[in-house]
Design an enzyme around this catalytic site. Structure first.
Site, PDB file in Angstrom:
ATOM      1  N   ARG A 258       0.279 -30.257 -71.972  1.00 48.43           N
ATOM      2  CA  ARG A 258       1.001 -31.470 -71.278  1.00 48.43           C
ATOM      3  C   ARG A 258       2.378 -31.184 -71.639  1.00 48.43           C
ATOM      4  O   ARG A 258       2.899 -31.862 -72.692  1.00 48.43           O
ATOM      5  CB  ARG A 258       0.492 -32.587 -71.527  1.00 48.43           C
ATOM      6  CG  ARG A 258       1.370 -33.745 -71.004  1.00 48.43           C
ATOM      7  CD  ARG A 258       1.345 -33.813 -69.608  1.00 48.43           C
ATOM      8  NE  ARG A 258       0.148 -34.296 -68.897  1.00 48.43           N
ATOM      9  CZ  ARG A 258      -0.237 -33.808 -67.732  1.00 48.43           C
ATOM     10  NH1 ARG A 258       0.598 -33.214 -67.003  1.00 48.43           N
ATOM     11  NH2 ARG A 258      -1.506 -34.069 -67.123  1.00 48.43           N
TER      12      ARG A 258
ATOM     13  N   HIS B  69       6.083 -24.656 -64.195  1.00 51.20           N
ATOM     14  CA  HIS B  69       6.062 -26.166 -64.054  1.00 51.20           C
ATOM     15  C   HIS B  69       6.880 -26.602 -65.621  1.00 51.20           C
ATOM     16  O   HIS B  69       6.355 -27.213 -66.572  1.00 51.20           O
ATOM     17  CB  HIS B  69       4.494 -26.702 -64.468  1.00 51.20           C
ATOM     18  CG  HIS B  69       4.418 -28.145 -64.070  1.00 51.20           C
ATOM     19  ND1 HIS B  69       4.894 -29.187 -64.310  1.00 51.20           N
ATOM     20  CD2 HIS B  69       3.484 -28.647 -63.172  1.00 51.20           C
ATOM     21  CE1 HIS B  69       4.668 -30.108 -63.946  1.00 51.20           C
ATOM     22  NE2 HIS B  69       3.653 -30.122 -63.226  1.00 51.20           N
TER      23      HIS B  69
ATOM     24  N   GLU C 117      10.576 -27.878 -61.301  1.00 53.21           N
ATOM     25  CA  GLU C 117       9.633 -26.683 -61.201  1.00 53.21           C
ATOM     26  C   GLU C 117      10.073 -25.870 -60.026  1.00 53.21           C
ATOM     27  O   GLU C 117       9.883 -26.228 -58.899  1.00 53.21           O
ATOM     28  CB  GLU C 117       8.201 -27.104 -61.135  1.00 53.21           C
ATOM     29  CG  GLU C 117       7.772 -28.432 -61.861  1.00 53.21           C
ATOM     30  CD  GLU C 117       7.038 -29.453 -61.616  1.00 53.21           C
ATOM     31  OE1 GLU C 117       6.007 -28.789 -60.627  1.00 53.21           O
ATOM     32  OE2 GLU C 117       6.887 -30.605 -61.613  1.00 53.21           O
TER      33      GLU C 117
HETATM   34  O1  G6P Z   1      -1.479 -33.444 -64.540  1.00 50.72           O
HETATM   35  P1  G6P Z   1      -1.181 -31.954 -63.940  1.00 50.72           P
HETATM   36  O2  G6P Z   1      -2.289 -31.363 -63.201  1.00 50.72           O
HETATM   37  O3  G6P Z   1      -0.474 -31.185 -65.008  1.00 50.72           O
HETATM   38  O4  G6P Z   1      -0.044 -32.010 -62.832  1.00 50.72           O
HETATM   39  C1  G6P Z   1       1.227 -32.607 -62.989  1.00 50.72           C
HETATM   40  C2  G6P Z   1       2.141 -32.674 -61.769  1.00 50.72           C
HETATM   41  O5  G6P Z   1       2.261 -31.490 -61.358  1.00 50.72           O
HETATM   42  C3  G6P Z   1       3.330 -31.087 -60.116  1.00 50.72           C
HETATM   43  O6  G6P Z   1       4.497 -32.011 -60.565  1.00 50.72           O
HETATM   44  C4  G6P Z   1       2.892 -32.105 -59.132  1.00 50.72           C
HETATM   45  O7  G6P Z   1       3.579 -32.066 -58.030  1.00 50.72           O
HETATM   46  C5  G6P Z   1       2.242 -33.514 -59.555  1.00 50.72           C
HETATM   47  O8  G6P Z   1       1.733 -34.067 -58.342  1.00 50.72           O
HETATM   48  C6  G6P Z   1       1.449 -33.388 -60.760  1.00 50.72           C
HETATM   49  O9  G6P Z   1       1.025 -34.832 -60.971  1.00 50.72           O
END
Ligand code: G6P
Length: 557
Positions: free
Chosen positions: A56, A154, A257
């Site tokens: 994260r 990301h 991202e």
């Molecule tokens: O919780 P994760 O699977 O790491 O995703 C985290 C985030 O990633 C991206 O930004 C998507 O647009 C979001 O919809 C999502 O919540």
């Protein structure tokens, strides 16, 4: 070393400017990027780093799906961020240092291979320059048939307060608002600010997007080969719902991202696709101005110092031993007074006083000459150490604080001479075989730096206080600390040289005194001891602070 592997399966990448990055093999996730000693990426304090879950924070690589997909049975955002990548190696190219990672289909779990049954190779490069981080993904289709994928870097940016940031470069673009049932909207704002949950996929985004904080550019993101940009902040409720994210952490992060996620990228058999980003980190304006000023000032000092440079080593050696030369001359010219003093006030019996004084003179003259001539320096330095100890006992000054502090600085100067001699003589200190030559040099340089500042401390706190003196002493104290920790040590040493020289001429002005010769001698003694310390600082300017210093740590490569 520009790159090394750590025990927790990550690669640390270092740029000579001091910039650093860490990349975990798990997911090839960049988990740290430091510029100007400041962390630029956000990683949650709750992030799980044992490989059981995508990390994260940092820069997880999203591939081959974005979000989830009904037809492809893979976890959210695909397998790349959850797989162990292979470290391919280090590349250096001009100003850039980079590391490369790779992931091939045969490294995946069987379930993942069957969910996305294609033969592929991903090459991922993480590269650093002084202020930039480049992450580039190359996808190679090793199948004969075309396959389709989505991908995204990301990036979690570290920010100090979400209410102060804005994203520029998105005006008039269409976006899918995932917070509003995937409604297709057009961005009308010049600056996109965040005051609630934001999860948007902007399409056909221009190359450059910037994040500003408090109206000043903080990050510039330039993408290549990718069409879209996602902006995400989970805000309060989503933050609370995520097990690997602190409840309040949404204040300190924003995800911007770059990716190709709105449409599938089609890649023919045997073809490669390349996409990536270059992020530039900016400093605050004040920091930048200070840095510009200091590098300009450094250039000026360098230019002035250039013609003097060849003479500095000899000059500094001469100054370091100045106090010993002066002392021996004084003993010789006042021989009978000195003998009388030793016998009357120090209880030496006739003969011992002569031996004591003669021994001092011989040691001081011979060892000082050797230091200046750069011959047998280590023995010469030990001889002078012996003189300091002999005098402390002989004159009964062991518990005299001012004598003690001043002599610590003189010893500091001698230690600098000693450390400078280490690269020339190899077989010293047979009793310490476990220490390498360089180690010894560095420890002596550190000890020398620490001891040198004692005389300054003694001088700074001596005499009447005035506003000006407090100010100068405070600046001097800062310089002394900088010398000790070795941060901009040359600079700080130059400041202390100027400070002590001015102080010496104004306060220890023995030539201008009308006093009896004892007081005059004290001033003279102080004057030459200060000169010795100035010599030590001068040698520091010449040889640098050594490996055990922040200055060198920054350069470590
Ligand atoms: O919780 P994760 O699977 O790491 O995703 C985290 C985030 O990633 C991206 O930004 C998507 O647009 C979001 O919809 C999502 O919540």
């Amino acid at each position: 070393m520009p790159a090394h592997e750590t025990s927790h399966k990550s690669i640390i990448l270092k740029h000579p400017s001091g910039a650093e990055a860490e990349v975990r093999l798990f997911g090839a996730t960049v988990t740290s990027w430091k510029v100007d000693n400041t962390e630029r990426l956000f990683v949650s304090k709750e992030a799980i780093l044992d490989g059981s879950k995508a990390i994260r924070g940092g820069i997880p690589v999203v591939f081959p799906i974005f979000g989830t997909d009904e037809k492809i049975n893979l976890p959210q955002h695909g397998f790349a961020r959850n797989s162990d990548w292979e470290y391919v190696g280090l590349l250096t190219d001009n100003d850039e240092v980079s590391v490369r990672f790779s992931l091939k289909d045969n490294q995946l779990k069987q379930s993942q291979r069957s969910a996305w049954p294609h033969s592929f190779r991903l090459n991922y490069t993480v590269a650093l320059t002084e202020k930039t981080l480049r992450t580039t993904l190359v996808v190679k289709n090793e199948d004969e048939d075309t396959f389709e994928f989505k991908t995204l870097l990301h990036t979690y940016f570290q920010i100090s307060d979400i209410s102060k940031i804005a994203v520029n470069g998105l005006t008039n673009l269409t976006y899918i608002d995932k917070v509003q049932n995937a409604a297709k909207l057009v961005e009308e704002n010049q600056k996109v600010t965040i005051a609630g949950e934001v999860d948007r996929v902007y399409s056909n985004v221009p190359e450059e997007v910037t994040i500003e904080e408090d109206g000043q550019a903080k990050y510039r993101i330039v993408k290549t080969g990718m069409k879209d940009t996602v902006v995400w902040n989970p805000w309060i409720d989503k933050a609370k719902g995520m097990g690997d994210f602190g409840d309040e952490e949404y204040h300190n992060m924003v995800c911007v991202e770059v990716g190709s996620v709105a449409d599938w990228v089609k890649l023919g058999g045997g073809q490669t696709w390349t996409g990536g980003q270059v992020i530039t980190a900016f400093m605050s304006e004040l920091k930048e101005q200070l840095q510009r000023f200091s590098s300009k000032a450094e250039d000026i000092v360098d230019a002035i110092g250039q013609p003097l440079k060849p003479y500095i080593p000899a000059m500094s050696r001469f100054l370091i031993v100045a106090t010993f030369l002066e002392d021996s001359l004084r003993i010789i010219t006042q021989w009978s007074d000195q003998v009388f003093y030793m016998e009357k006030h120090r209880g030496f019996f006739w003969g011992l006083s002569h031996i004591f004084l003669a021994l001092n003179v011989i040691l001081m003259l011979s060892c000082s000459s050797l230091v200046i001539a750069k011959k047998h320096q280590e023995y010469a330095v030990y001889g002078l150490f012996a003189v300091v100890i002999l005098q402390a006992f002989g004159y009964g000054l062991v518990f005299n604080m001012s004598f003690f502090l001043r002599n610590l600085s003189v010893i500091g100067g001698l230690l600098m001479v000693l450390s400078d001699s280490f690269n020339k003589r190899k077989q010293m200190f047979a009793a310490l075989p476990q220490m390498s030559e360089t180690d010894r040099r560095e420890y002596f340089q550190l000890a020398g730096r620490i001891l040198l500042i004692f005389l300054f401390i003694g001088s700074a706190f001596h005499g009447e206080w005035s506003f000006g003196r407090v100010l100068v002493s405070l600046v001097g104290l800062a310089a002394a600390i900088m010398v000790i920790v070795g941060f901009k040590a040359k600079w700080s040493a130059i400041f202390l040289i100027l400070f002590l020289s001015v102080f010496n001429v104004l306060i220890n002005n023995f030539w201008a005194t009308q006093h009896n010769h004892f007081q005059r001698d004290f001033l003279k003694y102080d004057f030459f001891q200060t000169l010795s310390t100035v010599g030590g600082f001068l040698l520091l300017v010449n040889i640098g602070p050594g490996g055990l210093s922040l200055d060198e740590k920054k350069k470590a490569f």
